[in-house]
Design an enzyme around this catalytic site. Structure first.
Site, PDB file in Angstrom:
ATOM      1  N   HIS A 121       0.825  -1.216   0.000  1.00  0.00           N
ATOM      2  CA  HIS A 121       0.000   0.000   0.000  1.00  0.00           C
ATOM      3  C   HIS A 121       0.858   1.264   0.000  1.00  0.00           C
ATOM      4  CE1 HIS A 121       1.036   0.881   4.177  1.00  0.00           C
ATOM      5  NE2 HIS A 121       0.924  -0.415   4.402  1.00  0.00           N
ATOM      6  N   GLU A 123      -2.183  -6.864   7.377  1.00  0.00           N
ATOM      7  CA  GLU A 123      -0.859  -6.897   7.998  1.00  0.00           C
ATOM      8  C   GLU A 123      -0.924  -7.775   9.251  1.00  0.00           C
ATOM      9  OE1 GLU A 123       2.160  -7.136   7.963  1.00  0.00           O
ATOM     10  OE2 GLU A 123       2.849  -5.096   7.505  1.00  0.00           O
TER      11      GLU A 123
END
Length: 208
Positions: free
Chosen positions: A8, A83
């Site tokens: 990202h 994550e």
């Protein structure tokens, strides 16, 4: 099958050195620009994409939306691409972690793969959930927006390097890491590219 793993765009926590984990931190304006540059780069390649997947955390979703708008793809969210959960470390600086969680830091240096983040996951658990997602993909070329830790564990899985220190793999925000499974090949696949962020170089021209 070919999977392009995208980290990202950058967030304020990334820029300031704070642990994020699964804390839902939005993209910084710089992260939006990084994603825009990547989108232009991918569009110029003229490739056909089977699907676009993303972690459901907002920094990944927004990155995927920017890519999808230019490539004509609708992002599909999957929680397995999140994550690693860093638990009590979320929002802390590296120095704060060293001071408050010395025992964890020492253990993670000895065994980074199986040391549990205080109140969170292990990297081995992260690897298993990311790999469960990858195993479900069929033939084709996929864009997958995820996170630094998740992508690093996937790379180590392909290399048979479970147990190695993943943070030694440098991944810039919006970098491209390409995994490849040629037709008829079984197993953990191959690595074509790790951490390609050429679109962020000053000499790269994003003008349309």
């Amino acid at each position: 099958m070919e999977v392009w793993l995208i980290r990202h765009g950058v967030t304020g926590h990334n820029k300031n050195g704070f642990w994020q984990g699964q804390r839902d931190v939005p993209l910084a304006p710089e992260g939006v620009e990084q994603a825009r540059r990547l989108a232009i780069r991918l569009e110029r390649l003229g490739l056909t994409w089977t699907a676009l997947y993303t972690s459901d955390l907002s920094r990944a979703v927004r990155t995927a939306e920017i890519l999808g708008e230019r490539l004509g793809l609708v992002p599909r969210r999957d929680r397995r691409l999140r994550e690693v959960c860093v638990g009590e470390l979320s929002g802390l600086s590296r120095e704060q972690v060293r001071q408050r969680y010395a025992e964890y830091v020492a253990s993670s240096l000895r065994d980074p793969w199986h040391t549990r983040f205080p109140g969170g996951e292990t990297l081995a658990e992260l690897s298993e959930r990311v790999w469960s997602f990858l195993r479900e993909l069929g033939g084709g070329r996929y864009l997958v927006v995820s996170h630094g830790g998740a992508i690093r564990t996937a790379v180590l899985r392909v290399l048979g390097g479970e147990g190695a220190v993943p943070w030694r793999i440098r991944l810039e925000n919006t970098s491209i890491t390409r995994l490849h499974w040629p037709e008829g090949v079984r197993g953990e696949g191959f690595i074509n590219t790790v951490g390609d962020a050429a679109h962020l170089e000053p000499a790269w021209k994003p003008e349309e």
